[in-house]
Design an enzyme around this catalytic site. Structure first.
Site, PDB file in Angstrom:
ATOM      1  N   GLN A 138      -4.255  -4.476  37.849  1.00 19.13           N
ATOM      2  CA  GLN A 138      -3.665  -4.222  39.140  1.00 19.13           C
ATOM      3  C   GLN A 138      -2.343  -3.423  39.394  1.00 19.13           C
ATOM      4  O   GLN A 138      -1.798  -3.422  40.227  1.00 19.13           O
ATOM      5  CB  GLN A 138      -3.028  -5.915  38.846  1.00 19.13           C
ATOM      6  CG  GLN A 138      -3.461  -7.363  38.984  1.00 19.13           C
ATOM      7  CD  GLN A 138      -3.071  -8.568  39.111  1.00 19.13           C
ATOM      8  OE1 GLN A 138      -2.073  -8.638  38.586  1.00 19.13           O
ATOM      9  NE2 GLN A 138      -3.925  -8.962  38.183  1.00 19.13           N
ATOM     10  N   HIS A 210      -0.052  -8.085  36.591  1.00 23.40           N
ATOM     11  CA  HIS A 210       1.201  -8.745  37.247  1.00 23.40           C
ATOM     12  C   HIS A 210       2.249  -8.084  36.536  1.00 23.40           C
ATOM     13  O   HIS A 210       3.130  -8.935  35.557  1.00 23.40           O
ATOM     14  CB  HIS A 210       1.323 -10.274  36.082  1.00 23.40           C
ATOM     15  CG  HIS A 210       0.086 -11.472  36.810  1.00 23.40           C
ATOM     16  ND1 HIS A 210       0.397 -12.528  36.185  1.00 23.40           N
ATOM     17  CD2 HIS A 210      -0.394 -11.202  37.530  1.00 23.40           C
ATOM     18  CE1 HIS A 210      -0.583 -13.018  36.884  1.00 23.40           C
ATOM     19  NE2 HIS A 210      -1.067 -12.791  37.082  1.00 23.40           N
ATOM     20  N   GLU A 305       4.187 -20.263  45.537  1.00 29.57           N
ATOM     21  CA  GLU A 305       5.249 -20.683  45.870  1.00 29.57           C
ATOM     22  C   GLU A 305       6.264 -20.278  46.814  1.00 29.57           C
ATOM     23  O   GLU A 305       5.963 -18.159  46.405  1.00 29.57           O
ATOM     24  CB  GLU A 305       5.903 -21.070  44.342  1.00 29.57           C
ATOM     25  CG  GLU A 305       5.455 -22.150  42.946  1.00 29.57           C
ATOM     26  CD  GLU A 305       6.801 -22.017  42.092  1.00 29.57           C
ATOM     27  OE1 GLU A 305       6.443 -22.727  41.234  1.00 29.57           O
ATOM     28  OE2 GLU A 305       7.522 -22.029  42.108  1.00 29.57           O
ATOM     29  N   TYR A 315      13.372 -21.280  37.997  1.00 29.00           N
ATOM     30  CA  TYR A 315      12.790 -21.215  38.432  1.00 29.00           C
ATOM     31  C   TYR A 315      11.712 -22.116  38.081  1.00 29.00           C
ATOM     32  O   TYR A 315       9.677 -22.182  38.391  1.00 29.00           O
ATOM     33  CB  TYR A 315      11.844 -20.038  39.341  1.00 29.00           C
ATOM     34  CG  TYR A 315      13.168 -20.277  40.647  1.00 29.00           C
ATOM     35  CD1 TYR A 315      12.958 -20.558  41.858  1.00 29.00           C
ATOM     36  CD2 TYR A 315      14.293 -18.821  39.887  1.00 29.00           C
ATOM     37  CE1 TYR A 315      14.007 -20.784  42.499  1.00 29.00           C
ATOM     38  CE2 TYR A 315      15.270 -19.382  41.198  1.00 29.00           C
ATOM     39  CZ  TYR A 315      15.101 -19.671  41.998  1.00 29.00           C
ATOM     40  OH  TYR A 315      16.762 -19.429  42.697  1.00 29.00           O
ATOM     41  N   TYR A 326      -7.819 -21.317  35.563  1.00 32.09           N
ATOM     42  CA  TYR A 326      -9.130 -21.445  36.042  1.00 32.09           C
ATOM     43  C   TYR A 326     -10.327 -22.350  35.731  1.00 32.09           C
ATOM     44  O   TYR A 326     -11.037 -22.937  36.235  1.00 32.09           O
ATOM     45  CB  TYR A 326      -9.166 -19.836  36.044  1.00 32.09           C
ATOM     46  CG  TYR A 326      -8.591 -19.034  37.478  1.00 32.09           C
ATOM     47  CD1 TYR A 326      -8.744 -20.021  38.676  1.00 32.09           C
ATOM     48  CD2 TYR A 326      -8.223 -18.566  36.861  1.00 32.09           C
ATOM     49  CE1 TYR A 326      -7.697 -18.700  39.613  1.00 32.09           C
ATOM     50  CE2 TYR A 326      -7.437 -17.494  37.648  1.00 32.09           C
ATOM     51  CZ  TYR A 326      -6.984 -17.667  38.832  1.00 32.09           C
ATOM     52  OH  TYR A 326      -6.416 -17.046  40.096  1.00 32.09           O
TER      53      TYR A 326
END
Length: 433
Positions: A138, A210, A305, A315, A326
Site C-alpha cells: 500500500q 496502513h 467510518e 475515536y 476477516y
C-alpha cells in the site's frame, strides 16, 4: 493501500490470515470499464462484497448507537451528468491537486512519479527531484497539495512512504509516512527545488500497510496529515497511545513545527503534533464550509467510518468499532466505550473510502453541501446527503463504470475530478449533462 504486490499469492494469503487487519480494498482491482453512465443511478446499499480472503461481510456485530448511523436511505440525484476522460495510462494514480492556471498535479502511487497534466490531457515528463518512495504493498507516493501561498513561494507538498535504514537513532529498518515540500520549477522538464522533509511518522516500522497519507490545509495556516496504524498488531496497539503517531491525525505548520495550541502539546510523553487519536487508516479527508475536518476511514471486515474530527478526541480504534477480523473473529467487546467518539456514520458491508470532497460549487446546485467519497471495494462514487451533521441519504454513483474510485476533488470551476485505481488509471471529469 492496495494489493500485497511484493508477496507471492501464498505468502500474501498467509500474511492476511495472521494479521487479519488488511481491508477489502486490497482485493485485486477489476479492469477499468470502457464506458460510464451519463445519468446517475442509485444501487442497493446492502450488496455483499468479499474480503481478500473470500469472506462475505455480514451485519455489524453491534447495533448502531443512534438511528441513521448506518444503512441510510437510498437517494437518487435529479441531476444528470456526463463524464469526460481527460487522460489515462497512469499506474495506480492516487491524488489530484490544481495549480492556479487549472493544470493538475497527479501522483502515481507505486512508481513515486508526479505529473503535471493539462485540461486537454497532455502529461509532462515526471517531475524530477522527489525523494525515493517505498512502493511496496500500500506504499508509494500518496497525496499532493499546492501550498496556499504558492503564487509567492511555489511550494507544493506531498506525502509518501519513506524507506528507512537502521541507524541514525533507528534500531531497525522499515518505513513510515513522511511529508515533504519543494518549490515547483515549471518547464519541459519540471522539477522541485529546495526539498524539505517537514514531517516523519514515528516510530519506524517494517510494514507495507496502513500509513494513511491525506494532507488537508486549514485556513488558519496549519495542515492536517492523516496517519494509519500500520495494520500489523505491533502497530495497531499504538493507535490510542500518545507516544506514537500511529492511528492519529496530526496538525503542523507548513514548516513541520507543531502549533502550541495542539491538544497534547504540553503533555509529557505525548507527540506534540497529535490532533486526534484512535483511527485505523484514513485515506479520505476534507474541510466543510465551516472549516471543520471530516474524514472517512477504513474498517476491517465491516465498520468503515465517517467522522467529524474534533481537537483532542479519541475515536476508539482498536478498542471499539463495528467490524470483525476477516476470519470472523471479534476485535471489540462493544461498539461503544466511555471517553471514545462515535462515528457519524458507518458502512457494513464496507466501501473502502479513499478521497473525499465536500461539494461547494455552482455546477451542481443539488449537490451543494454533500460529501463525496471514492469507494474502492464499493466500485462507486458515494454521495452522502447531510443534515445537522447526520447522514440523511446515500447514493452510489457510477461515473467510472465499475472501476475503483481512488480520488475525488472539486475543480476550481465546480466540476468533480476523479482517479480510477488500476494499472491504466484514468483521470475523469464530471460536469452537468
Amino acid at each position: 493501500m492496495r494489493l500485497c504486490l511484493s508477496l507471492s499469492s501464498l505468502a500474501c494469503a498467509l500474511f492476511l490470515s495472521l494479521t487479519g487487519t488488511a481491508h477489502a480494498q486490497d482485493a485485486a482491482p477489476t479492469a477499468p470499464a470502457v464506458t460510464a453512465p451519463t445519468v446517475p443511478a442509485a444501487t442497493p446499499l446492502a450488496t455483499p462484497i468479499t474480503s481478500p480472503r473470500g469472506a462475505v461481510a455480514s451485519a455489524s456485530p453491534f447495533p448502531p448507537a443512534f438511528p441513521g448511523q448506518t444503512n441510510g436511505p437510498v437517494v437518487v440525484s435529479q441531476t444528470s451528468y456526463k463524464v469526460t476522460q481527460i487522460a489515462n495510462g497512469f499506474n495506480y494514480p492516487w491524488a489530484i491537486a490544481f495549480l492556479p492556471d487549472g493544470r493538475m498535479l497527479v501522483t502515481e502511487k507505486p512508481t513515486g512519479r508526479l505529473y503535471i497534466v493539462t485540461q486537454e490531457g497532455v502529461k509532462s515528463a515526471p517531475v524530477a527531484g522527489l525523494p525515493p518512495v517505498d512502493g511496496r504493498g500500500q506504499g508509494g507516493l500518496m497525496d499532493v497539495e499546492v501550498g496556499p501561498d504558492y503564487a509567492q513561494s511555489r511550494y507544493i507538498y506531498w506525502s509518501y512512504y519513506e524507506p528507512r535504514e537502521a541507524g541514525n537513532g533507528r534500531d531497525t529498518a522499515g518505513n513510515g509516512l513522511a511529508v515533504a515540500r519543494g518549490k515547483l520549477v515549471d518547464g519541459p522538464q519540471p522539477r522541485v527545488d529546495a526539498l524539505q522533509i517537514i514531517f516523519r511518522m514515528k516510530p519506524t516500522l517494517d510494514s507495507t500497510l496502513h500509513a494513511g497519507g491525506r494532507i488537508v490545509f486549514h485556513p488558519d495556516g496549519t495542515l492536517f496529515v492523516t496517519l494509519g496504524e500500520r495494520s500489523i498488531l505491533p502497530g495497531r496497539v499504538q493507535a490510542r497511545q500518545l507516544n506514537s503517531h500511529f492511528g492519529k491525525i496530526v496538525r503542523i505548520f507548513p514548516d513541520g513545527t507543531p502549533p502550541s495550541n495542539n491538544p497534547f502539546y504540553n503533555q509529557a510523553g505525548a507527540r506534540p503534533e497529535i490532533f486526534s487519536l484512535g483511527h485505523r487508516n484514513i485515506l479520505a479527508a476534507a474541510l466543510d464550509s465551516r472549516g471543520r475536518l471530516w474524514e472517512a476511514e477504513m474498517g476491517p471486515l465491516g465498520g468503515d467510518e465517517l467522522n467529524l474530527v474534533e481537537r483532542g478526541k479519541d475515536y476508539g480504534w482498536p478498542t471499539i468499532g463495528y467490524g470483525t477480523e476477516y476470519s470472523g473473529a471479534p476485535i471489540h467487546q462493544s461498539g461503544q466505550g466511555p471517553g471514545m467518539e462515535q462515528p457519524v456514520y458507518f458502512w457494513n458491508p464496507v466501501v473502502s473510502p479513499s478521497g473525499m470532497t465536500i461539494y461547494s460549487g455552482d455546477l451542481f446546485p443539488e449537490w451543494r453541501g454533500n460529501i463525496f467519497i471514492g469507494a474502492l471495494s464499493g466500485h462507486a462514487l458515494v454521495r452522502l446527503v447531510m443534515e445537522n451533521d447526520r447522514v440523511v441519504g446515500e447514493e452510489r454513483l457510477k461515473p467510472a463504470g465499475n472501476g475503483r474510485v481512488r480520488e475525488v476533488v472539486q475543480g476550481p470551476e465546480g466540476a468533480l475530478y476523479l482517479l480510477t485505481d488500476d494499472p491504466n488509471g484514468r483521470l475523469l471529469k464530471m460536469t452537468p449533462q
